[in-house]
Write an enzyme that holds these catalytic residues in place. Structure first.
Site, PDB file in Angstrom:
ATOM      1  N   ARG A   1      35.843  37.822  32.901  1.00 17.79           N
ATOM      2  CA  ARG A   1      36.556  38.662  31.928  1.00 17.79           C
ATOM      3  C   ARG A   1      37.920  38.067  31.573  1.00 17.79           C
ATOM      4  O   ARG A   1      38.673  37.665  32.445  1.00 17.79           O
ATOM      5  CB  ARG A   1      36.746  40.071  32.505  1.00 17.79           C
ATOM      6  CG  ARG A   1      35.449  40.851  32.525  1.00 17.79           C
ATOM      7  CD  ARG A   1      35.629  42.203  33.145  1.00 17.79           C
ATOM      8  NE  ARG A   1      35.929  42.111  34.564  1.00 17.79           N
ATOM      9  CZ  ARG A   1      36.210  43.164  35.337  1.00 17.79           C
ATOM     10  NH1 ARG A   1      36.253  44.359  34.810  1.00 17.79           N
ATOM     11  NH2 ARG A   1      36.452  43.018  36.621  1.00 17.79           N
TER      12      ARG A   1
ATOM     13  N   LYS B   1      52.564  49.372  39.661  1.00 15.60           N
ATOM     14  CA  LYS B   1      51.370  48.524  39.513  1.00 15.60           C
ATOM     15  C   LYS B   1      51.545  47.549  38.341  1.00 15.60           C
ATOM     16  O   LYS B   1      51.273  46.360  38.447  1.00 15.60           O
ATOM     17  CB  LYS B   1      50.133  49.402  39.285  1.00 15.60           C
ATOM     18  CG  LYS B   1      48.912  48.679  38.780  1.00 15.60           C
ATOM     19  CD  LYS B   1      48.323  47.752  39.816  1.00 15.60           C
ATOM     20  CE  LYS B   1      47.246  46.863  39.248  1.00 15.60           C
ATOM     21  NZ  LYS B   1      46.734  45.879  40.184  1.00 15.60           N
TER      22      LYS B   1
ATOM     23  N   ARG C   1      45.473  47.021  44.326  1.00 18.40           N
ATOM     24  CA  ARG C   1      46.130  45.707  44.279  1.00 18.40           C
ATOM     25  C   ARG C   1      45.352  44.703  45.106  1.00 18.40           C
ATOM     26  O   ARG C   1      45.920  43.788  45.685  1.00 18.40           O
ATOM     27  CB  ARG C   1      47.571  45.832  44.753  1.00 18.40           C
ATOM     28  CG  ARG C   1      47.759  46.842  45.872  1.00 18.40           C
ATOM     29  CD  ARG C   1      49.041  46.696  46.600  1.00 18.40           C
ATOM     30  NE  ARG C   1      50.193  47.029  45.790  1.00 18.40           N
ATOM     31  CZ  ARG C   1      51.307  47.574  46.281  1.00 18.40           C
ATOM     32  NH1 ARG C   1      51.362  47.893  47.560  1.00 18.40           N
ATOM     33  NH2 ARG C   1      52.351  47.793  45.524  1.00 18.40           N
ATOM     34  N   VAL C   2      44.031  44.882  45.136  1.00 18.19           N
ATOM     35  CA  VAL C   2      43.197  43.992  45.950  1.00 18.19           C
ATOM     36  C   VAL C   2      42.978  42.644  45.275  1.00 18.19           C
ATOM     37  O   VAL C   2      43.031  42.532  44.055  1.00 18.19           O
ATOM     38  CB  VAL C   2      41.812  44.612  46.223  1.00 18.19           C
ATOM     39  CG1 VAL C   2      41.914  45.738  47.220  1.00 18.19           C
ATOM     40  CG2 VAL C   2      41.161  45.082  44.937  1.00 18.19           C
TER      41      VAL C   2
ATOM     42  N   CYS D   1      43.562  42.058  34.893  1.00 22.18           N
ATOM     43  CA  CYS D   1      44.851  42.610  35.356  1.00 22.18           C
ATOM     44  C   CYS D   1      46.023  41.870  34.730  1.00 22.18           C
ATOM     45  O   CYS D   1      46.690  42.387  33.845  1.00 22.18           O
ATOM     46  CB  CYS D   1      44.948  42.513  36.879  1.00 22.18           C
ATOM     47  SG  CYS D   1      43.873  43.666  37.711  1.00 22.18           S
TER      48      CYS D   1
HETATM   49  N1  LIG Z   1      38.783  44.188  39.638  1.00 15.87           N
HETATM   50  C1  LIG Z   1      39.992  44.112  40.161  1.00 15.87           C
HETATM   51  O1  LIG Z   1      40.268  43.167  40.901  1.00 15.87           O
HETATM   52  C2  LIG Z   1      41.049  45.153  39.888  1.00 15.87           C
HETATM   53  C3  LIG Z   1      42.236  45.104  40.624  1.00 15.87           C
HETATM   54  C4  LIG Z   1      43.192  46.088  40.415  1.00 15.87           C
HETATM   55  C5  LIG Z   1      42.962  47.093  39.465  1.00 15.87           C
HETATM   56  N2  LIG Z   1      41.814  47.106  38.747  1.00 15.87           N
HETATM   57  C6  LIG Z   1      41.616  48.187  37.782  1.00 15.87           C
HETATM   58  O2  LIG Z   1      40.584  49.044  38.255  1.00 15.87           O
HETATM   59  C7  LIG Z   1      39.867  49.607  37.143  1.00 15.87           C
HETATM   60  C8  LIG Z   1      38.379  49.318  37.290  1.00 15.87           C
HETATM   61  O3  LIG Z   1      38.211  47.920  37.241  1.00 15.87           O
HETATM   62  P1  LIG Z   1      36.864  47.221  37.695  1.00 15.87           P
HETATM   63  O4  LIG Z   1      37.184  45.776  37.816  1.00 15.87           O
HETATM   64  O5  LIG Z   1      36.275  47.931  38.866  1.00 15.87           O
HETATM   65  O6  LIG Z   1      35.941  47.502  36.401  1.00 15.87           O
HETATM   66  P2  LIG Z   1      34.375  47.201  36.244  1.00 15.87           P
HETATM   67  O7  LIG Z   1      34.152  46.952  34.802  1.00 15.87           O
HETATM   68  O8  LIG Z   1      33.936  46.198  37.252  1.00 15.87           O
HETATM   69  O9  LIG Z   1      33.684  48.579  36.645  1.00 15.87           O
HETATM   70  C9  LIG Z   1      33.848  49.752  35.972  1.00 15.87           C
HETATM   71  C10 LIG Z   1      32.562  50.552  36.064  1.00 15.87           C
HETATM   72  O10 LIG Z   1      32.807  51.819  35.463  1.00 15.87           O
HETATM   73  C11 LIG Z   1      31.624  52.224  34.763  1.00 15.87           C
HETATM   74  N3  LIG Z   1      32.005  53.241  33.797  1.00 15.87           N
HETATM   75  C12 LIG Z   1      32.628  53.124  32.598  1.00 15.87           C
HETATM   76  N4  LIG Z   1      32.845  54.332  32.052  1.00 15.87           N
HETATM   77  C13 LIG Z   1      32.361  55.247  32.919  1.00 15.87           C
HETATM   78  C14 LIG Z   1      32.284  56.660  32.933  1.00 15.87           C
HETATM   79  N5  LIG Z   1      32.801  57.397  31.926  1.00 15.87           N
HETATM   80  N6  LIG Z   1      31.696  57.262  33.972  1.00 15.87           N
HETATM   81  C15 LIG Z   1      31.173  56.543  34.985  1.00 15.87           C
HETATM   82  N7  LIG Z   1      31.224  55.190  35.044  1.00 15.87           N
HETATM   83  C16 LIG Z   1      31.809  54.560  34.025  1.00 15.87           C
HETATM   84  C17 LIG Z   1      31.100  50.926  34.177  1.00 15.87           C
HETATM   85  O11 LIG Z   1      29.712  51.024  33.870  1.00 15.87           O
HETATM   86  C18 LIG Z   1      31.383  49.939  35.325  1.00 15.87           C
HETATM   87  O12 LIG Z   1      30.276  49.826  36.210  1.00 15.87           O
HETATM   88  C19 LIG Z   1      40.524  49.003  35.889  1.00 15.87           C
HETATM   89  O13 LIG Z   1      41.511  49.871  35.421  1.00 15.87           O
HETATM   90  C20 LIG Z   1      41.152  47.737  36.412  1.00 15.87           C
HETATM   91  O14 LIG Z   1      42.243  47.332  35.625  1.00 15.87           O
HETATM   92  C21 LIG Z   1      40.841  46.160  38.945  1.00 15.87           C
END
Ligand SMILES: NC(=O)c1ccc[n+]([C@@H]2O[C@H](COP(=O)([O-])OP(=O)(O)OC[C@H]3O[C@@H](n4cnc5c(N)ncnc54)[C@H](O)[C@@H]3O)[C@@H](O)[C@H]2O)c1
Length: 427
Positions: free
Chosen positions: A321, A203, A151-152, A257
């Site tokens: 995004r 969440k 939840r950052v 999100c």
């Molecule tokens: N960014 C945010 O602020 C935020 C906040 C809360 C929750 N989330 C959740 O966290 C999760 C990740 O989000 P994010 O923003 O870090 O995504 P992101 O797209 O920035 O990063 C995901 C990474 O995973 C890699 N990847 C994809 N499939 C893979 C696999 N099979 N093995 C290894 N690496 C793989 C991609 O290459 C990418 O570098 C999502 O479910 C998102 O909804 C994100």
């Protein structure tokens, strides 16, 4: 020293890997992208986040963090891969499935597997656990499965990873406790144990709460335009009530999100979620609302130049995004009557499919500046910054500017009832 294998090194996985590495863990970060792995092993990062470049450089130098294209044996596996939606708004959990399958060959009894990705309700029980079970493990006593949602706030990730309360939902009580203990070693705040499905839903409801409340503010902006009211003032006054907190209207809701997570609930409970669905529709309608107002402003002009300021889904980040700003840019650019240029100091050319303009190029001879992100750079703009515009008209959809003067006309999203078309005589 415990070893953690972090799968997915994006906005969530990379800072998480760095924070655990700084706390003394041995971290192997895994990503399918060679670019991400190579840059990390050189101590560099591919995303913008305050304090992260310095921290990553340090933990790569000390050897606590290194990157790899394939998982390795570890004590804890932490999955932080994307969970987008398909075109039909259904959840795409394929990244979570392939990440889980990728760690299976490296699992041993006693391992903890934590999914940090935001996931639809029951994903841990119905999708992740069966993959581990099919590999021959008992998910009651041998492998401990938990969901710990993130939840950052982008821009404050390194602070909030340590300071936010964490919810850890285990597929069993012992899994919740074991996974929570991993976080307790770095998190200063409370770490609360619960069941996996409760963590998944909590969440999703956090973001749905925000989405629904933003929809209410956006609806108020539209009502205010019709009724000749200033919604910003209405919100300010209503929020003097000790138990009222109306959110702010804007050009729409974006990011991975708020604009995505409510669909995970809708998909699982279609008939029971009319309010959540309507909120999504209202927020999705905001780019058209902004474009319609740009059209109103420019209807008297043959070929107006529109300067779009900001393409990210919120201020002071580089993430485009699901950005409504990008959608607005594209809608404006598809109108052959408009010349549209975009300026965003946080976005690189390789993140978008068109050429970005400099501030000078964007403002030169422009008729309207449309502000779509509340970057600090835009909050500080002065009337002089717009001196080279052909007609000094600003549509501020984030209510973030403080521009005043006889020489400039500024319309704010919650106060659009006086919108008047720009006339050729203004030029
Ligand atoms: N960014 C945010 O602020 C935020 C906040 C809360 C929750 N989330 C959740 O966290 C999760 C990740 O989000 P994010 O923003 O870090 O995504 P992101 O797209 O920035 O990063 C995901 C990474 O995973 C890699 N990847 C994809 N499939 C893979 C696999 N099979 N093995 C290894 N690496 C793989 C991609 O290459 C990418 O570098 C999502 O479910 C998102 O909804 C994100």
């Amino acid at each position: 020293m415990k070893k953690i294998c972090v799968v997915g090194l994006g906005y969530i996985g990379l800072p998480t890997a760095a924070v655990f590495a700084k706390a003394g863990y041995e971290i192997v970060g895994v990503d399918v992208s060679e670019k991400v792995v190579n840059s990390l092993n050189n101590g560099e990062i591919h995303i913008e986040e305050v304090g992260l470049p310095e921290m990553v450089k340090q933990v790569v130098q000390t050897g606590n963090l290194r990157a790899s294209l394939t998982p390795e044996e570890a004590d804890v596996f932490l999955i932080a891969v994307p969970t987008p939606i398909h075109d039909d708004y259904s959840a795409d959990v394929n990244y979570v499935i392939s990440a889980t399958k990728s760690i299976v060959p490296y699992l041993k009894k006693g391992n903890i597997v934590i999914v940090e990705s935001t996931i639809p309700p029951r994903t841990m029980d119905d999708i992740v656990a069966p993959i581990i079970q099919e590999a021959g493990f008992d998910t009651q006593n041998e492998i401990y499965l938990a969901h710990c949602p993130e939840r950052v706030l982008p821009g404050r990730i390194l602070i909030e990873l340590i300071e936010n309360t964490r919810i850890v939902g285990g597929t069993t009580p012992i899994a919740a406790r074991k996974a929570a203990d991993v976080y307790r070693s770095v998190v200063k705040s409370e770490v609360i144990e619960t069941e996996a499905v409760t963590a998944e839903m909590s969440k999703l409801m956090e973001n749905t709460f925000r989405d629904v409340n933003i929809a209410l503010a956006n609806e108020l902006a539209k009502i205010s335009q019709k009724l000749g009211v200033n919604a910003h003032r209405v919100i300010e006054l209503a929020n003097k009530h000790p138990r009222v907190n109306i959110h702010q209207p804007g050009p729409g809701v974006g990011g991975h999100c708020l604009a995505v997570d409510p669909y995970f609930i809708i998909e699982k409970a279609q008939d029971e979620s009319p309010l959540i669905q309507e909120a999504r529709r209202i927020n999705n309608s905001m780019p058209d609302f902004v474009v319609e107002n740009v059209e109103k402003l420019t209807m008297q002009l043959a070929n107006p130049k529109i300067a779009v300021f900001g393409l990210t889904y919120k201020g002071n980040i580089d993430d485009v995004r699901e950005s409504p700003a990008l959608e607005i840019y594209e809608k404006l650019a598809s109108n052959p009557r408009f010349e549209v240029v975009a300026y965003d100091p946080h976005v690189r050319d390789d993140q978008v499919s068109f050429k970005l303009a400099s501030f000078k190029e964007a403002t030169a001879d422009a008729h309207v500046a449309v502000i779509l992100a509340d970057h600090n750079e835009f909050k500080q703009l002065t009337v002089e910054d717009f001196a080279k515009m052909r007609t000094k008209v600003v549509l501020d959809t984030k209510n973030c500017t403080t521009l005043t003067g006889d020489d400039i006309k500024v319309y704010k999203i919650g106060d659009l009832s006086t919108i008047t078309p720009i006339h050729e005589s203004n030029e």
